[in-house]
Design an enzyme around this catalytic site. Structure first.
Site, PDB file in Angstrom:
ATOM      1  N   GLU A 199      39.680  39.675  32.821  1.00 63.85           N
ATOM      2  CA  GLU A 199      40.956  41.238  32.989  1.00 63.85           C
ATOM      3  C   GLU A 199      40.679  41.372  31.303  1.00 63.85           C
ATOM      4  OE1 GLU A 199      45.520  43.061  34.096  1.00 63.85           O
ATOM      5  OE2 GLU A 199      45.126  41.168  33.948  1.00 63.85           O
ATOM      6  N   LYS A 235      38.493  42.164  36.388  1.00 58.93           N
ATOM      7  CA  LYS A 235      39.768  43.344  36.878  1.00 58.93           C
ATOM      8  C   LYS A 235      40.026  44.232  35.855  1.00 58.93           C
ATOM      9  CE  LYS A 235      44.645  43.659  37.943  1.00 58.93           C
ATOM     10  NZ  LYS A 235      46.004  42.894  38.661  1.00 58.93           N
TER      11      LYS A 235
END
Length: 296
Positions: free
Chosen positions: A175, A212
């Site tokens: 992420e 993500k």
């Protein structure tokens, strides 16, 4: 690794719920839920209250595998129980794949980015995650400007730690968030995409990751990443957008599904009756699901 969970994350229809507010963000999450800081006197009381909030969400009939593929948990939540079961086992019993936040927060901004703080106990955390039947992990960095050196550092750190997570038998969610207030957001995203692609191409056939990412300014920018053979799924964070705005942006991006936190829970309140609470959560779940599966 749980093959059923892998198949669900690879090909299932739905989205991931991010319920991983940690120590620093918990007071804000509770305040948004209607519990102010004067309602608790210690960190232990605070975490008890946030677990009650998460339990109410997770046990709601609106929180079901018909719409929700997975849920990301805070480390302490992994060791807490819901109806006599560890949280991950309770989720799995509902057909929802459990993930765990493993980062320790962000370092100070340097080279236009915030790397992750050192994760000194990562190996022990991963060992415990396996004991608790966690499927994958999540760790967050933030990109504030299109600094090539900084973005390279972010990607390098994410994938270096990601490989250790893979070695432990878990699927890492990489992420590297691009701040939505970044004045050169589109340029930052282009640089990030190139760095991620380099790392993906170096992974072996048995090394798989999830990504993500902030919903990109340029629609479908990450479609190629979603189609990469080493990528299980690309999920999108709401990043401070309202749910309505995040959903509209998400619909324009093929290959992306939601992994929303605030955009999922923003309208929930401790004072709501169970009927009101479940109805409000169901409305949020339905709109986020629709944005994840129905593309323009």
């Amino acid at each position: 690794m749980n093959s059923n969970h892998f198949e669900k994350m690879k090909n299932g229809k739905g989205f991931i719920a991010a319920l991983d507010q940690s120590g620093g963000s918990t007071p804000k999450a509770l305040a948004a839920y209607g519990i102010t800081e004067d309602a608790y006197n210690s960190e232990d009381e605070m975490f008890d209250l946030v677990h009650e909030m998460r339990t109410r969400i997770i046990t709601s009939p609106a929180f079901s595998s018909e719409r929700i593929l997975g849920a990301i948990l805070f480390e302490q939540t992994m060791d807490r129980e819901i109806d006599g079961q560890y949280t991950a086992d309770y989720l799995a019993g509902k057909g929802i794949v459990p993930f765990l936040k493993v980062d320790k927060g962000l370092a100070e901004k340097e080279n236009g980015v915030q790397l992750m703080k050192p994760i000194h106990d990562l190996d022990e955390t991963l060992r415990r995650a396996n004991e608790r039947n966690i499927f994958g992990t999540k760790m967050r960095s933030v990109i504030h400007e299109p600094n090539e050196d900084g973005i390279k550092e972010v990607a390098d750190q994410q994938f270096d730690i990601g490989k250790r997570i893979i070695e432990a038998g878990l699927i890492p969610i990489i992420e590297p968030e691009v701040n939505i207030h970044n004045e050169n957001k589109e340029k930052s995203e282009e640089l990030l995409k190139a760095e991620i692609a380099k790392h993906l191409d170096k992974l072996s056939e048995n090394e798989n990751v999830m990504l993500k990412l902030t919903i990109p300014t340029k629609a479908d920018l990450y479609k190629e990443l979603a189609e990469h053979p080493r990528v299980v799924r690309v999920v999108a964070l709401s990043g401070g957008y309202s749910r309505e705005e995040a959903n509209e942006k998400l619909k324009k991006n093929n290959g992306l599904i939601a992994s929303f936190s605030r955009a999922l829970t923003a309208e929930l309140n401790v004072e709501q009756s169970d009927e009101e609470f479940n109805k409000t959560l169901q409305e949020a779940v339905d709109t986020i699901y629709d944005a994840s599966v129905n593309k323009e």
